[in-house]
Scaffold this motif. Sequence first.
Motif, PDB file in Angstrom:
ATOM      1  N   PHE A 226      61.565  -6.708 -14.052  1.00  0.00           N
ATOM      2  CA  PHE A 226      62.392  -5.667 -13.431  1.00  0.00           C
ATOM      3  C   PHE A 226      63.783  -5.637 -14.042  1.00  0.00           C
ATOM      4  CE2 PHE A 226      64.764  -3.471 -10.113  1.00  0.00           C
ATOM      5  CZ  PHE A 226      63.864  -2.502  -9.688  1.00  0.00           C
ATOM      6  N   ILE A 227      64.360  -6.812 -14.278  1.00  0.00           N
ATOM      7  CA  ILE A 227      65.711  -6.825 -14.845  1.00  0.00           C
ATOM      8  C   ILE A 227      65.697  -6.551 -16.352  1.00  0.00           C
ATOM      9  CG2 ILE A 227      66.646  -8.294 -13.027  1.00  0.00           C
ATOM     10  CD1 ILE A 227      66.525 -10.629 -15.045  1.00  0.00           C
ATOM     11  N   HIS A 228      64.506  -6.377 -16.889  1.00  0.00           N
ATOM     12  CA  HIS A 228      64.370  -5.845 -18.248  1.00  0.00           C
ATOM     13  C   HIS A 228      63.857  -4.408 -18.207  1.00  0.00           C
ATOM     14  CE1 HIS A 228      64.743 -10.128 -19.313  1.00  0.00           C
ATOM     15  NE2 HIS A 228      65.187  -9.672 -20.463  1.00  0.00           N
ATOM     16  N   LYS A 229      63.955  -3.789 -17.017  1.00  0.00           N
ATOM     17  CA  LYS A 229      63.679  -2.370 -16.776  1.00  0.00           C
ATOM     18  C   LYS A 229      62.200  -2.002 -16.771  1.00  0.00           C
ATOM     19  CE  LYS A 229      66.507  -0.693 -19.944  1.00  0.00           C
ATOM     20  NZ  LYS A 229      67.367   0.278 -20.663  1.00  0.00           N
ATOM     21  N   HIS A 230      61.337  -3.006 -16.599  1.00  0.00           N
ATOM     22  CA  HIS A 230      59.899  -2.747 -16.511  1.00  0.00           C
ATOM     23  C   HIS A 230      59.425  -2.936 -15.071  1.00  0.00           C
ATOM     24  CE1 HIS A 230      59.936  -2.692 -20.836  1.00  0.00           C
ATOM     25  NE2 HIS A 230      60.299  -3.956 -20.905  1.00  0.00           N
ATOM     26  N   VAL A 231      58.514  -2.076 -14.631  1.00  0.00           N
ATOM     27  CA  VAL A 231      57.993  -2.146 -13.266  1.00  0.00           C
ATOM     28  C   VAL A 231      56.528  -2.576 -13.333  1.00  0.00           C
ATOM     29  CG1 VAL A 231      57.658  -0.922 -11.099  1.00  0.00           C
ATOM     30  CG2 VAL A 231      59.571  -0.298 -12.587  1.00  0.00           C
ATOM     31  N   LEU A 232      56.273  -3.822 -12.965  1.00  0.00           N
ATOM     32  CA  LEU A 232      54.924  -4.377 -13.007  1.00  0.00           C
ATOM     33  C   LEU A 232      54.206  -4.165 -11.674  1.00  0.00           C
ATOM     34  CD1 LEU A 232      55.541  -7.869 -14.695  1.00  0.00           C
ATOM     35  CD2 LEU A 232      54.967  -5.690 -15.807  1.00  0.00           C
ATOM     36  N   PRO A 233      52.878  -4.297 -11.656  1.00  0.00           N
ATOM     37  CA  PRO A 233      52.175  -4.366 -10.359  1.00  0.00           C
ATOM     38  C   PRO A 233      52.768  -5.487  -9.513  1.00  0.00           C
ATOM     39  CG  PRO A 233      50.605  -4.152 -12.169  1.00  0.00           C
ATOM     40  CD  PRO A 233      51.958  -4.362 -12.797  1.00  0.00           C
ATOM     41  N   LEU A 234      52.781  -5.292  -8.210  1.00  0.00           N
ATOM     42  CA  LEU A 234      53.418  -6.286  -7.346  1.00  0.00           C
ATOM     43  C   LEU A 234      52.671  -7.618  -7.387  1.00  0.00           C
ATOM     44  CD1 LEU A 234      54.607  -4.504  -4.090  1.00  0.00           C
ATOM     45  CD2 LEU A 234      55.729  -4.702  -6.296  1.00  0.00           C
ATOM     46  N   PRO A 235      53.386  -8.716  -7.188  1.00  0.00           N
ATOM     47  CA  PRO A 235      52.734 -10.034  -7.125  1.00  0.00           C
ATOM     48  C   PRO A 235      51.661 -10.066  -6.039  1.00  0.00           C
ATOM     49  CG  PRO A 235      55.123 -10.263  -7.239  1.00  0.00           C
ATOM     50  CD  PRO A 235      54.852  -8.812  -7.032  1.00  0.00           C
ATOM     51  N   HIS A 236      50.691 -10.939  -6.198  1.00  0.00           N
ATOM     52  CA  HIS A 236      49.617 -11.038  -5.216  1.00  0.00           C
ATOM     53  C   HIS A 236      50.173 -11.553  -3.889  1.00  0.00           C
ATOM     54  CE1 HIS A 236      49.801 -15.299  -6.419  1.00  0.00           C
ATOM     55  NE2 HIS A 236      49.163 -15.568  -5.294  1.00  0.00           N
ATOM     56  N   LYS A 237      49.490 -11.253  -2.817  1.00  0.00           N
ATOM     57  CA  LYS A 237      49.927 -11.713  -1.500  1.00  0.00           C
ATOM     58  C   LYS A 237      49.871 -13.229  -1.447  1.00  0.00           C
ATOM     59  CE  LYS A 237      48.920  -7.634   1.269  1.00  0.00           C
ATOM     60  NZ  LYS A 237      48.220  -7.102   2.472  1.00  0.00           N
ATOM     61  N   GLN A 238      50.917 -13.816  -0.872  1.00  0.00           N
ATOM     62  CA  GLN A 238      51.055 -15.270  -0.859  1.00  0.00           C
ATOM     63  C   GLN A 238      52.018 -15.657   0.249  1.00  0.00           C
ATOM     64  OE1 GLN A 238      53.867 -16.315  -4.373  1.00  0.00           O
ATOM     65  NE2 GLN A 238      52.888 -14.392  -4.964  1.00  0.00           N
ATOM     66  N   ALA A 239      52.303 -16.941   0.373  1.00  0.00           N
ATOM     67  CA  ALA A 239      53.225 -17.395   1.424  1.00  0.00           C
ATOM     68  C   ALA A 239      54.608 -16.783   1.249  1.00  0.00           C
ATOM     69  CB  ALA A 239      53.301 -18.921   1.414  1.00  0.00           C
ATOM     70  N   PHE A 240      55.060 -16.652  -0.002  1.00  0.00           N
ATOM     71  CA  PHE A 240      56.341 -15.987  -0.249  1.00  0.00           C
ATOM     72  C   PHE A 240      56.186 -14.514   0.132  1.00  0.00           C
ATOM     73  CE2 PHE A 240      59.464 -13.710  -2.812  1.00  0.00           C
ATOM     74  CZ  PHE A 240      60.598 -14.496  -2.668  1.00  0.00           C
ATOM     75  N   ASP A 241      57.038 -14.049   1.020  1.00  0.00           N
ATOM     76  CA  ASP A 241      56.910 -12.712   1.597  1.00  0.00           C
ATOM     77  C   ASP A 241      57.651 -11.688   0.737  1.00  0.00           C
ATOM     78  OD1 ASP A 241      56.321 -10.641   3.279  1.00  0.00           O
ATOM     79  OD2 ASP A 241      57.525 -11.336   4.965  1.00  0.00           O
ATOM     80  N   PHE A 242      56.924 -10.982  -0.113  1.00  0.00           N
ATOM     81  CA  PHE A 242      57.497  -9.975  -1.013  1.00  0.00           C
ATOM     82  C   PHE A 242      57.038  -8.602  -0.518  1.00  0.00           C
ATOM     83  CE2 PHE A 242      58.502  -9.276  -5.788  1.00  0.00           C
ATOM     84  CZ  PHE A 242      59.035  -8.034  -5.514  1.00  0.00           C
ATOM     85  N   ARG A 243      58.011  -7.806  -0.055  1.00  0.00           N
ATOM     86  CA  ARG A 243      57.653  -6.508   0.527  1.00  0.00           C
ATOM     87  C   ARG A 243      58.584  -5.400   0.041  1.00  0.00           C
ATOM     88  NH1 ARG A 243      57.355  -6.945   6.915  1.00  0.00           N
ATOM     89  NH2 ARG A 243      57.778  -9.187   6.813  1.00  0.00           N
ATOM     90  N   ILE A 244      58.025  -4.197  -0.025  1.00  0.00           N
ATOM     91  CA  ILE A 244      58.791  -2.989  -0.335  1.00  0.00           C
ATOM     92  C   ILE A 244      58.931  -2.183   0.954  1.00  0.00           C
ATOM     93  CG2 ILE A 244      58.959  -0.959  -1.810  1.00  0.00           C
ATOM     94  CD1 ILE A 244      58.835  -3.633  -3.339  1.00  0.00           C
ATOM     95  N   PHE A 245      60.107  -1.594   1.154  1.00  0.00           N
ATOM     96  CA  PHE A 245      60.346  -0.793   2.354  1.00  0.00           C
ATOM     97  C   PHE A 245      60.672   0.649   1.975  1.00  0.00           C
ATOM     98  CE2 PHE A 245      60.638  -4.990   3.958  1.00  0.00           C
ATOM     99  CZ  PHE A 245      60.366  -4.927   5.329  1.00  0.00           C
ATOM    100  N   ASP A 246      60.136   1.562   2.757  1.00  0.00           N
ATOM    101  CA  ASP A 246      60.391   2.993   2.563  1.00  0.00           C
ATOM    102  C   ASP A 246      61.584   3.453   3.382  1.00  0.00           C
ATOM    103  OD1 ASP A 246      59.734   5.478   1.421  1.00  0.00           O
ATOM    104  OD2 ASP A 246      58.658   6.099   3.231  1.00  0.00           O
ATOM    105  N   ASP A 247      62.083   2.586   4.240  1.00  0.00           N
ATOM    106  CA  ASP A 247      63.144   2.937   5.189  1.00  0.00           C
ATOM    107  C   ASP A 247      64.137   1.779   5.269  1.00  0.00           C
ATOM    108  OD1 ASP A 247      64.398   2.873   7.977  1.00  0.00           O
ATOM    109  OD2 ASP A 247      63.479   4.865   8.008  1.00  0.00           O
ATOM    110  N   ALA A 248      65.404   2.031   4.920  1.00  0.00           N
ATOM    111  CA  ALA A 248      66.419   0.977   4.927  1.00  0.00           C
ATOM    112  C   ALA A 248      66.690   0.470   6.339  1.00  0.00           C
ATOM    113  CB  ALA A 248      67.708   1.485   4.290  1.00  0.00           C
ATOM    114  N   GLY A 249      66.586   1.368   7.327  1.00  0.00           N
ATOM    115  CA  GLY A 249      66.776   0.959   8.716  1.00  0.00           C
ATOM    116  C   GLY A 249      65.721  -0.031   9.167  1.00  0.00           C
ATOM    117  N   GLU A 250      64.472   0.204   8.757  1.00  0.00           N
ATOM    118  CA  GLU A 250      63.399  -0.728   9.089  1.00  0.00           C
ATOM    119  C   GLU A 250      63.627  -2.076   8.405  1.00  0.00           C
ATOM    120  OE1 GLU A 250      58.557  -1.279   8.519  1.00  0.00           O
ATOM    121  OE2 GLU A 250      59.534   0.589   7.880  1.00  0.00           O
TER     122      GLU A 250
END
Length: 411
Positions: A226-250
Amino acid sequence: MQQASRVQHDHNQAVFKLSPFKKLSEQQKKLKQSIEAFCRVHVQTSDPALFVIQGDAGTGKSVVLSSVFNTIQSASRSGAADDPLAHTENYLIVNHAEMIKLYKEIAEELPHVRKKDFIRPTSFINLMHKRGARADIVFVDEAHLLLSKSDRYNRFNQDNQLEEILKCSRVVVIVFDEKQVLKFKSYWNPMAVKRFMDGIPSETFHLTDQFRVRAAADVSEWINAFIHKHVLPLPHKQAFDFRIFDDAGELFQVIKARNSRDHLSRLLATYDYPYALDGKDYFIDEPNFHVRWDRSKPTEKQAWAERADTIDEVGSVYTIQGFDLNYAGVILGPTVTYDEPNDQLVIRPENYQDGAAFVKRDDLAHVDAIKEQIILNAINVLMTRGVYGLYLYASDPKLRRRLMALQEKRR
């Protein structure tokens, strides 16, 4: 001993992250031994010597520095008389207002470390010049924040802070990460540190093990892309909670819930929203979201991430650099946009609101490329704060749609 134990075991205090009582890895122990041996040899010589600690965010550079400094000060103030470190005058330089609060808080728990041992770079340089003296051993945390140009605002009149610190010291040990440079006035040509090392005794140690982000390798790979400006498929689900939000309030509500349950969880944002140090409140506005930037409170004893009231604020890269959070929510503002045809990020420096970042320097070439790199560095700092989770919201609709689509595919 009871007080020291509190620092050692309370994982949800920010001071724990820098505690010299933290258990070091084998690699970190090796680094600590190398620094101590280097100091014992070169503190007895007249020429300055430089030890450079390198490593990505989260590799434990500051933890080692804190541990070594505690050991050095113990040897200085209560060690054997024949130890080269006995009765040495040593300092730890911190060019970060929030970090120096943590170090001074830790000093209250340590018998051989004083609050006055921690000092800002210009204050140290001026002190040594006034006394016409040299310190013995000087440690510099976050040396990528040192000024590489004179700066009237910081009352620094010479050309380069590292150069001046070397003149005022026998041994200098610095933590340096070129991917965390955030301003023109701190910008280092990639060869600059090497130039300092060419003419004096020097040593470099590169930390590689990741200790902050407790996730599978695909999380670090995603952030690095990402910091090299590439957008990869998201990491697999795991204990580390990596999420995308559509709403900043949420996102804000989830961070507050995480903080109630797990502590040390905060919302952060790229410096894409107006802010000024004039005592007024400034706000970050997105749909369903109106929350103020962090208030500047230099007299507060505790660091921003530790104070309970800051859960209702958004931290900047300057507030959080060098700190760990349990969970980090990151708002990617209008500088971070998305090129759909090429499936990559486009950085728009014209949207960046940090006026101090791009103060003109006539000695820099390729200014536009450096601006972009500084913004990407800031994103890297923000995205690598969370130990157990990272939550992202993108202001740019195209980027937000792309990230949400990737999250849907992961399901």
